[in-house]
Design an enzyme around this catalytic site. Structure first.
Site, PDB file in Angstrom:
ATOM      1  N   LYS A  74       0.810  -1.227   0.000  1.00 17.30           N
ATOM      2  CA  LYS A  74       0.000   0.000   0.000  1.00 17.30           C
ATOM      3  C   LYS A  74       0.846   1.281   0.000  1.00 17.30           C
ATOM      4  CE  LYS A  74      -3.942  -2.206   2.192  1.00 17.30           C
ATOM      5  NZ  LYS A  74      -4.954  -2.196   3.266  1.00 17.30           N
ATOM      6  N   ASN A  95      -4.980   1.915  -1.123  1.00 17.57           N
ATOM      7  CA  ASN A  95      -5.505   0.567  -1.371  1.00 17.57           C
ATOM      8  C   ASN A  95      -6.294   0.519  -2.676  1.00 17.57           C
ATOM      9  OD1 ASN A  95      -7.889   1.875  -0.737  1.00 17.57           O
ATOM     10  ND2 ASN A  95      -8.742   0.103   0.329  1.00 17.57           N
ATOM     11  N   ALA A 139      -1.852  -0.192   8.819  1.00 14.67           N
ATOM     12  CA  ALA A 139      -3.297  -0.381   8.988  1.00 14.67           C
ATOM     13  C   ALA A 139      -3.887   0.771   9.798  1.00 14.67           C
ATOM     14  CB  ALA A 139      -3.570  -1.714   9.670  1.00 14.67           C
TER      15      ALA A 139
HETATM   16  P1  ATR Z   1       0.282  -3.180   9.221  1.00 13.12           P
HETATM   17  O1  ATR Z   1       0.385  -2.737   7.806  1.00 13.12           O
HETATM   18  O2  ATR Z   1      -0.494  -4.463   9.414  1.00 13.12           O
HETATM   19  O3  ATR Z   1      -0.173  -2.101  10.134  1.00 13.12           O
HETATM   20  P2  ATR Z   1       2.938  -2.700  10.179  1.00 13.12           P
HETATM   21  O4  ATR Z   1       2.977  -1.403   9.442  1.00 13.12           O
HETATM   22  O5  ATR Z   1       4.147  -3.575  10.194  1.00 13.12           O
HETATM   23  O6  ATR Z   1       1.777  -3.617   9.644  1.00 13.12           O
HETATM   24  O7  ATR Z   1       2.498  -2.395  11.674  1.00 13.12           O
HETATM   25  C1  ATR Z   1       2.314  -3.415  12.609  1.00 13.12           C
HETATM   26  C2  ATR Z   1       1.720  -2.815  13.872  1.00 13.12           C
HETATM   27  O8  ATR Z   1       1.455  -3.861  14.815  1.00 13.12           O
HETATM   28  C3  ATR Z   1       2.653  -1.836  14.558  1.00 13.12           C
HETATM   29  O9  ATR Z   1       1.864  -0.862  15.219  1.00 13.12           O
HETATM   30  C4  ATR Z   1       3.361  -2.750  15.566  1.00 13.12           C
HETATM   31  O10 ATR Z   1       3.909  -2.088  16.681  1.00 13.12           O
HETATM   32  P3  ATR Z   1       5.383  -1.443  16.581  1.00 13.12           P
HETATM   33  O11 ATR Z   1       5.247  -0.178  15.766  1.00 13.12           O
HETATM   34  O12 ATR Z   1       5.771  -1.167  17.975  1.00 13.12           O
HETATM   35  O13 ATR Z   1       6.255  -2.471  15.908  1.00 13.12           O
HETATM   36  C5  ATR Z   1       2.205  -3.620  16.007  1.00 13.12           C
HETATM   37  N1  ATR Z   1       2.642  -4.892  16.587  1.00 13.12           N
HETATM   38  C6  ATR Z   1       3.192  -5.944  15.946  1.00 13.12           C
HETATM   39  N2  ATR Z   1       3.434  -6.947  16.818  1.00 13.12           N
HETATM   40  C7  ATR Z   1       3.039  -6.509  18.049  1.00 13.12           C
HETATM   41  C8  ATR Z   1       3.016  -7.092  19.362  1.00 13.12           C
HETATM   42  N3  ATR Z   1       3.472  -8.309  19.585  1.00 13.12           N
HETATM   43  N4  ATR Z   1       2.496  -6.365  20.370  1.00 13.12           N
HETATM   44  C9  ATR Z   1       2.018  -5.112  20.143  1.00 13.12           C
HETATM   45  N5  ATR Z   1       2.016  -4.506  18.931  1.00 13.12           N
HETATM   46  C10 ATR Z   1       2.509  -5.198  17.887  1.00 13.12           C
END
Ligand code: ATR
Length: 282
Positions: A74, A95, A139
């Site tokens: 995206k 998107n 997201a």
């Molecule tokens: P997406 O496009 O699905 O949003 P992304 O841009 O990689 O994917 O973002 C993932 C989100 O999930 C982020 O907010 C991430 O937190 P961080 O910015 O601190 O990495 C969050 N996330 C992923 N795994 C997590 C976990 N185990 N606990 C809490 N937040 C998590």
């Protein structure tokens, strides 16, 4: 297989994409609105979004009209477009792409899809409410602008890494001033207070982890919403359900974001609530 018929061509591009419901949804929209089009799906190599997009356009012999873009492309889709809507610009992600003589237009219908699903399909009005948005990745960025436009009283963006939540909030600060919404950033570990709506936009569900939240975060009668659907959403929804909240997965958002894309492309609003009902019954 390449489609060579003289009908308007669309597709969803992503990786993975094989289980995408978008082709079914758009085919149903087309049927119900009497539109003639073909909507396929294209698996894109992780380093090949631009090449795949141009291959799709070339394969349609001048009939490619647009595409949906899903994870993880995206941001790239937004970056390579020549034109972008205000909501895509705020999200820095697209998107929905539309093709015309003056180039590629980027839009982002995810946030409006979420808002429509919550307000119209679930019947929960967001004006005046306090919202907790979990996550600050792609997201979350895709939905924050449209959530602000609902007239919510407050939105707290909570993320594991505070800096990302702060950056997202900073980028939306001017809009929050316009909409009179108290927009705050906090670390996931520091969430305080209780909320009417808690939206999980983290990717924890995908990895089988769960978001750790204080038990009082859900106000009585709160709505807990996971942007994912199916098994990926279940952990968060079970957690919320066990605390007396209404819970809802992101299937309705998927249909509503598709409906908005369909409207952008075709100028016709499909009966999205009916299609959501049909999809749930499959
Ligand atoms: P997406 O496009 O699905 O949003 P992304 O841009 O990689 O994917 O973002 C993932 C989100 O999930 C982020 O907010 C991430 O937190 P961080 O910015 O601190 O990495 C969050 N996330 C992923 N795994 C997590 C976990 N185990 N606990 C809490 N937040 C998590």
């Amino acid at each position: 297989m390449e489609h060579k018929l003289a009908v308007d061509e669309y597709c969803v591009m992503g990786n993975p994409v094989e289980h995408s419901k978008s082709p079914w949804i758009h085919a149903r929209f087309a049927q119900l609105t009497g539109q003639t089009l073909h909507y396929g799906k294209r698996m894109v190599p992780l380093d090949g979004f631009a090449a795949s997009l141009h291959a799709f356009i070339a394969s349609a012999n001048g009939f490619a009209r647009g595409c949906n873009v899903t994870v993880p492309f995206k941001f790239e889709a937004f970056a390579l477009a020549q034109h972008a809507s205000a909501r895509a610009t705020l999200a820095r992600a697209a998107n929905t792409l539309s093709f015309s003589d003056d180039g590629i237009h980027a839009d982002n219908t995810d946030g409006l899809g979420l808002v429509r699903d919550i307000e119209l399909n679930a019947g929960v009005k967001l004006a005046g409410r306090n919202l907790l948005l979990l996550g600050a990745g792609g997201a979350a960025a895709g939905v924050l602008g449209p959530l602000l436009h609902t007239g919510a009283a407050g939105i707290t963006v909570a993320n594991r890494s505070l800096a990302k939540a702060q950056e997202l909030v900073q980028r939306h600060a001017a809009l929050a001033t316009l909409t009179h919404t108290a927009l705050l950033a906090c670390a996931l570990a520091d969430v305080q207070g209780s909320f009417d709506v808690v939206i999980n936009a983290t990717s924890t569900s995908l990895s089988g982890e769960s978001v750790q939240l204080p038990s009082g975060v859900l106000r009585r009668g709160a709505l807990a919403y996971d942007l994912m659907y199916g098994p990926a959403a279940q952990g968060f929804l079970d957690w919320a359900h066990a605390r007396g909240a209404q819970s809802r997965d992101g299937l309705g958002m998927l249909v509503e974001q598709a409906a908005e894309a369909f409207f952008i492309w075709r100028g016709v609003r499909p009966p999205s609530a009916q299609v959501l009902q049909e999809l749930r019954a499959l």
